[in-house]
Each structure stands twice: as C-alpha cells, then as structure tokens.
Write a protein that holds these residues in place. Structure first.
Motif, PDB file in Angstrom:
ATOM      1  N   GLY A 163      -1.347  21.444 -29.805  1.00  0.00           N
ATOM      2  CA  GLY A 163      -1.394  20.374 -28.823  1.00  0.00           C
ATOM      3  C   GLY A 163      -1.697  19.033 -29.444  1.00  0.00           C
ATOM      4  O   GLY A 163      -2.208  18.949 -30.573  1.00  0.00           O
ATOM      5  N   PRO A 164      -1.393  17.944 -28.721  1.00  0.00           N
ATOM      6  CA  PRO A 164      -1.716  16.597 -29.209  1.00  0.00           C
ATOM      7  C   PRO A 164      -3.219  16.410 -29.319  1.00  0.00           C
ATOM      8  O   PRO A 164      -3.997  17.141 -28.694  1.00  0.00           O
ATOM      9  CB  PRO A 164      -1.105  15.686 -28.137  1.00  0.00           C
ATOM     10  N   SER A 165      -3.635  15.422 -30.097  1.00  0.00           N
ATOM     11  CA  SER A 165      -5.066  15.250 -30.395  1.00  0.00           C
ATOM     12  C   SER A 165      -5.932  15.133 -29.151  1.00  0.00           C
ATOM     13  O   SER A 165      -7.033  15.679 -29.094  1.00  0.00           O
ATOM     14  CB  SER A 165      -5.259  14.009 -31.284  1.00  0.00           C
ATOM     15  N   GLU A 166      -5.415  14.435 -28.105  1.00  0.00           N
ATOM     16  CA  GLU A 166      -6.239  14.256 -26.902  1.00  0.00           C
ATOM     17  C   GLU A 166      -6.289  15.513 -26.038  1.00  0.00           C
ATOM     18  O   GLU A 166      -7.141  15.638 -25.158  1.00  0.00           O
ATOM     19  CB  GLU A 166      -5.715  13.073 -26.074  1.00  0.00           C
ATOM     20  N   LYS A 167      -5.344  16.480 -26.278  1.00  0.00           N
ATOM     21  CA  LYS A 167      -5.321  17.739 -25.520  1.00  0.00           C
ATOM     22  C   LYS A 167      -5.337  18.934 -26.456  1.00  0.00           C
ATOM     23  O   LYS A 167      -4.859  20.009 -26.108  1.00  0.00           O
ATOM     24  CB  LYS A 167      -4.088  17.793 -24.628  1.00  0.00           C
ATOM     25  N   GLU A 168      -5.899  18.793 -27.637  1.00  0.00           N
ATOM     26  CA  GLU A 168      -5.863  19.852 -28.642  1.00  0.00           C
ATOM     27  C   GLU A 168      -6.653  21.077 -28.180  1.00  0.00           C
ATOM     28  O   GLU A 168      -7.742  20.961 -27.621  1.00  0.00           O
ATOM     29  CB  GLU A 168      -6.434  19.332 -29.961  1.00  0.00           C
ATOM     30  N   VAL A 169      -6.059  22.232 -28.402  1.00  0.00           N
ATOM     31  CA  VAL A 169      -6.691  23.498 -28.039  1.00  0.00           C
ATOM     32  C   VAL A 169      -6.902  24.329 -29.294  1.00  0.00           C
ATOM     33  O   VAL A 169      -5.971  24.516 -30.081  1.00  0.00           O
ATOM     34  CB  VAL A 169      -5.820  24.286 -27.037  1.00  0.00           C
ATOM     35  N   PHE A 170      -8.128  24.820 -29.477  1.00  0.00           N
ATOM     36  CA  PHE A 170      -8.443  25.703 -30.596  1.00  0.00           C
ATOM     37  C   PHE A 170      -8.162  27.133 -30.136  1.00  0.00           C
ATOM     38  O   PHE A 170      -8.998  27.783 -29.521  1.00  0.00           O
ATOM     39  CB  PHE A 170      -9.898  25.523 -31.023  1.00  0.00           C
ATOM     40  N   ALA A 171      -6.947  27.595 -30.438  1.00  0.00           N
ATOM     41  CA  ALA A 171      -6.450  28.845 -29.855  1.00  0.00           C
ATOM     42  C   ALA A 171      -6.940  30.077 -30.594  1.00  0.00           C
ATOM     43  O   ALA A 171      -7.202  31.115 -29.980  1.00  0.00           O
ATOM     44  CB  ALA A 171      -4.922  28.824 -29.820  1.00  0.00           C
ATOM     45  N   LEU A 172      -7.011  30.022 -31.906  1.00  0.00           N
ATOM     46  CA  LEU A 172      -7.502  31.141 -32.717  1.00  0.00           C
ATOM     47  C   LEU A 172      -8.587  30.622 -33.641  1.00  0.00           C
ATOM     48  O   LEU A 172      -8.416  29.590 -34.296  1.00  0.00           O
ATOM     49  CB  LEU A 172      -6.365  31.776 -33.521  1.00  0.00           C
ATOM     50  N   ASN A 173      -9.700  31.355 -33.723  1.00  0.00           N
ATOM     51  CA  ASN A 173     -10.890  30.843 -34.398  1.00  0.00           C
ATOM     52  C   ASN A 173     -11.486  31.856 -35.362  1.00  0.00           C
ATOM     53  O   ASN A 173     -12.533  32.442 -35.128  1.00  0.00           O
ATOM     54  CB  ASN A 173     -11.938  30.434 -33.346  1.00  0.00           C
ATOM     55  N   GLY A 174     -10.758  32.090 -36.451  1.00  0.00           N
ATOM     56  CA  GLY A 174     -11.273  32.969 -37.493  1.00  0.00           C
ATOM     57  C   GLY A 174     -10.960  34.438 -37.274  1.00  0.00           C
ATOM     58  O   GLY A 174     -11.840  35.294 -37.403  1.00  0.00           O
ATOM     59  N   VAL A 175      -9.694  34.764 -36.976  1.00  0.00           N
ATOM     60  CA  VAL A 175      -9.294  36.149 -36.721  1.00  0.00           C
ATOM     61  C   VAL A 175      -8.998  36.872 -38.031  1.00  0.00           C
ATOM     62  O   VAL A 175      -8.230  36.381 -38.859  1.00  0.00           O
ATOM     63  CB  VAL A 175      -8.049  36.209 -35.813  1.00  0.00           C
ATOM     64  N   SER A 220     -11.746  22.958 -26.816  1.00  0.00           N
ATOM     65  CA  SER A 220     -11.249  21.701 -27.371  1.00  0.00           C
ATOM     66  C   SER A 220     -11.860  21.407 -28.739  1.00  0.00           C
ATOM     67  O   SER A 220     -11.605  20.359 -29.318  1.00  0.00           O
ATOM     68  CB  SER A 220     -11.551  20.548 -26.406  1.00  0.00           C
ATOM     69  N   SER A 221     -12.670  22.331 -29.249  1.00  0.00           N
ATOM     70  CA  SER A 221     -13.257  22.193 -30.585  1.00  0.00           C
ATOM     71  C   SER A 221     -13.590  23.596 -31.096  1.00  0.00           C
ATOM     72  O   SER A 221     -13.602  24.563 -30.328  1.00  0.00           O
ATOM     73  CB  SER A 221     -14.523  21.330 -30.542  1.00  0.00           C
ATOM     74  N   TYR A 222     -13.860  23.696 -32.387  1.00  0.00           N
ATOM     75  CA  TYR A 222     -14.203  25.003 -32.947  1.00  0.00           C
ATOM     76  C   TYR A 222     -15.539  25.458 -32.367  1.00  0.00           C
ATOM     77  O   TYR A 222     -16.507  24.688 -32.341  1.00  0.00           O
ATOM     78  CB  TYR A 222     -14.281  24.927 -34.471  1.00  0.00           C
ATOM     79  N   PRO A 223     -15.640  26.694 -31.881  1.00  0.00           N
ATOM     80  CA  PRO A 223     -16.880  27.147 -31.233  1.00  0.00           C
ATOM     81  C   PRO A 223     -18.043  27.258 -32.222  1.00  0.00           C
ATOM     82  O   PRO A 223     -17.892  27.772 -33.332  1.00  0.00           O
ATOM     83  CB  PRO A 223     -16.497  28.524 -30.681  1.00  0.00           C
ATOM     84  N   GLU A 228      -9.059  29.639  -5.985  1.00  0.00           N
ATOM     85  CA  GLU A 228      -8.786  31.018  -5.583  1.00  0.00           C
ATOM     86  C   GLU A 228      -7.985  31.782  -6.636  1.00  0.00           C
ATOM     87  O   GLU A 228      -8.250  32.954  -6.900  1.00  0.00           O
ATOM     88  CB  GLU A 228      -8.022  31.026  -4.251  1.00  0.00           C
ATOM     89  N   VAL A 229      -6.994  31.120  -7.221  1.00  0.00           N
ATOM     90  CA  VAL A 229      -6.132  31.814  -8.178  1.00  0.00           C
ATOM     91  C   VAL A 229      -6.523  31.532  -9.629  1.00  0.00           C
ATOM     92  O   VAL A 229      -5.815  31.903 -10.557  1.00  0.00           O
ATOM     93  CB  VAL A 229      -4.642  31.456  -7.950  1.00  0.00           C
ATOM     94  N   ARG A 230      -7.644  30.843  -9.826  1.00  0.00           N
ATOM     95  CA  ARG A 230      -8.190  30.581 -11.155  1.00  0.00           C
ATOM     96  C   ARG A 230      -7.228  29.817 -12.062  1.00  0.00           C
ATOM     97  O   ARG A 230      -6.957  30.213 -13.198  1.00  0.00           O
ATOM     98  CB  ARG A 230      -8.618  31.890 -11.831  1.00  0.00           C
ATOM     99  N   VAL A 231      -6.706  28.725 -11.549  1.00  0.00           N
ATOM    100  CA  VAL A 231      -5.936  27.799 -12.378  1.00  0.00           C
ATOM    101  C   VAL A 231      -6.894  26.705 -12.837  1.00  0.00           C
ATOM    102  O   VAL A 231      -7.419  25.950 -12.022  1.00  0.00           O
ATOM    103  CB  VAL A 231      -4.758  27.186 -11.591  1.00  0.00           C
ATOM    104  N   ASP A 232      -7.135  26.620 -14.144  1.00  0.00           N
ATOM    105  CA  ASP A 232      -8.050  25.624 -14.689  1.00  0.00           C
ATOM    106  C   ASP A 232      -7.512  24.223 -14.412  1.00  0.00           C
ATOM    107  O   ASP A 232      -6.315  23.962 -14.540  1.00  0.00           O
ATOM    108  CB  ASP A 232      -8.221  25.839 -16.199  1.00  0.00           C
ATOM    109  N   THR A 233      -8.395  23.301 -14.021  1.00  0.00           N
ATOM    110  CA  THR A 233      -7.960  21.938 -13.691  1.00  0.00           C
ATOM    111  C   THR A 233      -7.286  21.247 -14.877  1.00  0.00           C
ATOM    112  O   THR A 233      -6.448  20.362 -14.687  1.00  0.00           O
ATOM    113  CB  THR A 233      -9.157  21.082 -13.227  1.00  0.00           C
ATOM    114  N   SER A 234      -7.618  21.668 -16.095  1.00  0.00           N
ATOM    115  CA  SER A 234      -7.012  21.053 -17.279  1.00  0.00           C
ATOM    116  C   SER A 234      -5.527  21.395 -17.407  1.00  0.00           C
ATOM    117  O   SER A 234      -4.801  20.764 -18.169  1.00  0.00           O
ATOM    118  CB  SER A 234      -7.748  21.504 -18.546  1.00  0.00           C
TER     119      SER A 234
END
Length: 654
Positions: free
Chosen positions: A14-26, A275-278, A473-479
């Motif tokens: 994702g772009p820097s302002e919407k970056e997602v840390f998808a995998l974190n040390g697998v 949005s950052s490394y945990p 109700e359907v758990r759609v994150d506002t982001s």
C-alpha cells in the motif's frame, strides 16, 4: 530437506499513508509429501503469504526475508525466471477461480495450452491429459466442459478446473488457496483426497489455506495458525485440535459450525489492520488472559517440542483448555414460526442454457415447482452444478425462465424490464457467490454499500446512519470504506456484498453462498445478522449453501437439488436428522466436523456419476445404492414420507 523454507518473511503493501504490515516475521517449513494447513481469520495474511511465494505481489510491495522453494530463492528471480518458476516449481489454485480463468477461451484450450507448454507434449496428448485431469477432479461430462467457457460453469465447477490447472504441470509445491470454498460436502471430500494423493504420489509439498478447519484437518499433517501476519501456534494436526494452547486457536475451533450443536464464537473485536510493525501481542484486545506484559512486547514463536511452536505469554493450561476462553453462544428461537402468504411461486419451471457454436444446450432447472412464504428462511443445498445458483437468480428475477410460470414480488415489479427501478431494489436483493466480481472496481467500498439507497433519495444523515449500523453488523472496518475492491481480501469483499444487500431492508434476500469466503468467527457473526433479520415476519430469505451445518442452524425449511430437480424437501430438522433420499443421506455422510461424535451414520459416498445423457428416469440412477432397473426409465415424483417431508424416491426407506 524442506521443499518450502520461509525465513523471517515480512511484507508491507500500500501507499505510505495507507501502508499495511501484512506479514510480520513468518517462518515456515514444509517437507516433501507433507500437507500443511494454514488457518486464520480474514485479514490474517494467508493469501498474502501465498502471493509472496508465487511472486504475485504488486511491484510497490516491500518484502524482506527469504523464500526457498526446492532450493530456489524465489525472491531473487528475474522476470523470465519467474515465468519458468510458476507452474513447474510452484503452482497455485486461487480462491476466486472465475477471475483467474480467461473469459474468452474455452476450458479445453486453457488446459491443453498449459499442459503442452509446460510438459512439451503434442496437442493430442495434452487433450487426453486434460480429459483425465477433469475426471480426476470429479467432472464427469468432460466433453461438454472442455468446449465450455468459464461463465457457463458453476462456481464449484470453476474451482475444480482451477485445481486441475494447478496440478497439470506437476509442481514441487502446490498452494491451494481456499480450494473447497465453492464445493459441496461430497466434492470437498474428493478434492481434498486428490490433493493429499498428489502430495504423496509426487512427493510434493502442499500448503492448503482454508477457513474450513474441519475439512482440511482430515488431510493435513500439520496446522499453522496465522493472526495479524504472525504465526501464533503450530503443531501436528491431531494435537492442535485436541490441545490448543493459544487463546486464538481455541477461539477458532469453538467457532466451527456443528451439525448437532449451535455455532459459538468470540464476541470481542476483530482482526486488526496494522499500520506499523507490531511491538506487542496483537491479540491482546480480544484476549481474556492478557496481562501488562502482553501490551509491552511481542511474544516470539517458541518451540515447545519438535513439532509444537507457540507465541503466547499466557497460554491455556492443559487441564482447563475447554473452559478458559469466553465464548458467545448463538441461540436459536425454537418457537414454531407462523409464515405469511406465498411471496414467490414457481410452477413447472424449466431453464435451459442455450448452446452455441455447435455445443448442445444444458437444462439447469427441470420442471420445478416451489413456493416460498413470507417470513420463511428457505435453504437450498446440493452438489455444484445441481442448479442452486440458477434457481436463486430466477427467484431474484435475474434470469428469465425458458418455460413455466413465476409469480410473486419479482413479477409484480417487472424486474426483467427494469432491474434498476427503485422499488425493486427496495423489495429484493441478492448476495452473490463471487463478491469481487459483483463490486464495481472503480467505486470505493463505502459507496458500493450505500448504492441501493441512492435511488431511494433518502436524507444524507439517514444514509450515513444506516451505513454506520451495517458496517458494525457485518464487521467491515471503517478503514476499508475508502478502498477499491481490488485491495480487499475475499472475506472482506463478501462482507461488503452482504452489507450492500441488507442496508435497504428488502423484503426478500437471496444469499448465494454468503459465507463461503468468510472465516469461522466472522461467519458466525454474519449468520447472527441474517438470523436477527429473519425474526421479522415480513423478511424472507433464500439461503443457498454447500455448508450444511449453517443451513441447519439458520433455515426453517430446506430443499435438496440434484441435476435441476428437487429430490427432497421439508423442515430442516426432519430432513437433516431423518434423511430419506439416498442422495441426501450420502451428502450428510460427507460432512466433516471436528468432533468425531458428530459424524452422520448414513450411507457411504455415492459412486462416480456415469449417467447416460439419453436416460429418461431418475437422475441418480447409476450412482444410487438402492436403485433397480426400473429407475432408469421411471421418473421419480415427490412423495410425502412424513408431515411436510417429501422425497422423490420410490425405493427409499425413511
């Protein structure tokens, strides 16, 4: 030596302002001949891990760590090397098969080209191999399938074709991303067995990604549990299912639907989008065992034994594993419901998909009668290709029948003439099987959800109020509301589709596999939303699903379809607890559960379908364990075996 060896894999997208840390040390290893299951909720990073292995990540993704497949570091391959690597070394069957198959080429052309290009054989040899592959994944009418286009196939058929493509070049690593999403219970059994046999026969490594823990547990040697991009527990399958130590693992297992019990699930929060490394335990906000240490540092994945690894500061104790994690039971209203007037009616309905370019037409619905009452929750079950989805589209007005009569809300609104007419969208909605394909790729998620309201010209404040309520109700994150559909996972897109359908409070909703791409915890929440809506006497739902456990827990009545006909119908408790038709009994016998005591004590799986197209009698003839010669030429009609319980079989014994 491991065929798959992943070391400290980290992925940011994702772009820097919407970056997602998808995998974190697998870190993950899979040996030859091993089937390894990867489970977790939507957004955990399961599909991201698969795309990393296959080098399918966007160019903007930031990746660190190593991925070795059969000794090849795939992250170091150039473009030409990646092309050769895919298919021959590693292959994947993706979870949205229609989006992966070429819409302009026949199934046969796609299979033959793949086989001839990868194995360097002639087209004639490749065609024979393609035919054998289709038979191996449970497709009996191979001639018609080879000549057909993907849009002429059901979701389950496309899933089988995708798996055939994936194994056609005999890869060393096979990744199956939700391979049983669109498959019925009987076919799920066959496909999983095929995957297991491929692993053992070719000494290949298999990574199977799935929400269906009960099914993959039957063939997997080990299971890894992924949460927010990190593996939190890993163990031999039997030990992980019997003695889960991580609270999240326990929550997942508690959420698996059961055939003779109520669904349960955690009622605390949802998967975080990082949005950052945990730097702490990402499960803390949902965990009843969390302490101060959980919020101050990230637990490392520690080896407890040669096979068992765990990342938790406060794991469940062995002696009280089954008591410590809080669960929220979904209760059913056991009072007998009183339904209103007939809201939809079908009489002697036939639907034929017309043939083209010399291909013979296909009858998807065969002389079908059906009535649906106001306030009723009707379940429709059956194998892939049985006509369930076609019937759903007829009921919602999206398909015009070939012959027969349809009456009810659809006809009143003249839906075929003007599908976008505002009153219609307020009366009837449909949740489709392939959520990504039903969302406009150019429109933001938030706009897609409120789209049914826009033609109703409601005040902006009311629209925003309804949107806020539905996404909770359907758990759609506002982001996610500002994202485009292409950036959603399959489960996230499915939740958006359900939100879009329920937001206008229609009188009728047709759900076509609404939870097929949802993780078990979210599935339980979605089913609760559907159930809450169904309490209204004016709300009617048609629930099409391969998941028999959810049908049993949510529907009032169920019809079982086979080759375009209804072979059994009745109150859901009667049909599932006392099935009459041999096909229904075989289908229930195929249901996989985590609790062996839940196994159904009915007949074994039906034999391979070898029915001649020229037959005039029972469609199940040739597969049926109780058939006699007369069944081949005698049309079976629905007979009443119990109050409101019907089956189309003259030889059945209730």
């Amino acid at each position: 030596m491991s065929i798959l060896d992943i070391q400290d894999l980290r992925v940011r997208v994702g772009p820097s302002e919407k970056e997602v840390f998808a995998l974190n040390g697998v870190t993950l290893k899979i040996a030859g001949g091993e089937v390894h299951a990867l489970v977790g909720e939507t957004g955990a990073g399961k599909s991201m891990l698969a795309k990393s292995i296959m080098r399918l990540l966007p160019d903007s993704a930031l990746v660190s760590g190593n991925i070795f497949v059969d000794g090849i570091d795939c992250l170091e391959l150039n473009t030409k090397e990646v092309t050769a690597y895919r298919g021959s070394v590693a292959s994947i069957a993706l979870q949205n098969p229609r989006s992966c198959l070429s819409a302009t080429r026949t199934i046969g052309d796609q299979l033959v080209d793949r086989i001839s290009n990868r194995t360097k054989v002639s087209k004639k040899v490749a065609l024979l191999a393609a035919t054998n592959l289709l038979e191996s994944v449970g497709i009996s009418d191979t001639k018609r399938t080879l000549q057909a286009f993907p849009h002429q196939m059901s979701g389950g058929m496309c899933q089988r074709i995708m798996i055939a493509l994936a194994i056609s070049s005999k890869p060393r690593l096979l990744i199956a991303d939700e391979p049983t999403n669109s498959l019925d219970a009987t076919l799920t059994e066959n496909i999983l067995q095929l995957i297991s046999e491929y692993s053992k026969k070719e000494n290949a490594a298999v990574l199977i990604i799935s929400h269906d823990i009960a099914s993959v547990a039957a063939i997997s040697d080990k299971i890894s549990v992924l949460y927010a991009g990190s593996i939190v527990e890993q163990n031999r399958t039997a030990d992980l299912l019997g003695k889960p130590r991580h609270p999240y693992t326990k929550m997942l297992l508690d959420s698996v639907p059961k055939m003779d019990g109520l669904t349960v699930f955690s009622d605390v929060g949802s998967m975080p989008i990082l949005s950052s490394y945990p730097t702490d335990c990402t499960f803390t906000a949902r965990c009843s065992r969390a302490t101060n240490s959980c919020g101050s540092s990230k637990p490392a994945l520690v080896d407890l034994s040669d096979l068992h690894s765990l990342a938790c500061f406060n794991p469940l104790d062995i002696e009280d594993i089954w008591n410590n994690t809080p669960i929220y039971p979904v209760s059913l209203d056991l009072k007998e419901k009183i339904f209103g007037n007939i809201i939809l009616s079908l009489k002697s309905v036939n639907f034929i998909y017309k043939g083209r370019f010399g291909i013979k037409g296909f009858k998807a619905i065969d002389n079908l009668d059906l009535e649906v009452s106001e306030g009723e929750n009707l379940g429709i079950v059956g194998e892939s290709g049985s006509g369930k989805s076609t019937l759903g589209r007829i009921l919602s007005g999206l398909e015009k029948i070939s012959s027969g009569e349809v009456s009810g809300v659809v006809v009143k609104q003249k839906l075929f003439r003007n599908i976008f007419h505002a009153p219609i969208r307020d009366e009837i909605q449909m949740v489709f099987q392939d959520p990504i394909l039903t969302l406009d790729p150019k429109i933001e998620v938030g706009h897609s959800i409120i789209e049914p309201l826009l033609t109703l010209k409601l005040p902006k404040s009311l629209v925003e109020e309804k949107l806020s309520k539905v996404i909770r109700e359907v758990r759609v994150d506002t982001s996610l509301l500002k994202r485009r559909p292409k950036s959603l996972s399959g489960g996230q897109a499915q939740r958006v589709g359900i939100g879009r359908a329920v937001i206008s409070s229609p009188k009728v909703i047709v759900f076509d596999e609404p939870t097929s791409q949802l993780d078990v915890t979210t599935q339980a929440q979605i089913l609760n939303v559907i159930r809450e809506n169904s309490n209204s006497k004016t709300f009617t739902s048609i629930y099409i699903s391969h998941d028999l456990a959810t049908v049993k827990n949510i529907c009032d009545r169920v019809i079982v379809m086979y080759r375009g006909k209804i072979v059994e119908s009745g109150p859901v408790e009667q049909v599932f607890n006392n099935p009459v038709h041999p096909y229904t009994r075989a289908m229930l016998a195929s249901v996989r559960t985590l609790d062996s005591s839940e196994e159904r004590e009915f007949e074994a799986l039906l034999s391979e379908d070898r029915l001649s197209p020229a037959h005039t009698g029972c469609n199940l003839f040739g597969r049926c364990p109780v058939s006699v010669a007369a069944c081949q030429s005698t049309t079976q009609v629905l007979l009443e075996f119990d109050k409101n319980h019907f089956a189309a079989c003259s030889k059945a014994n209730p």
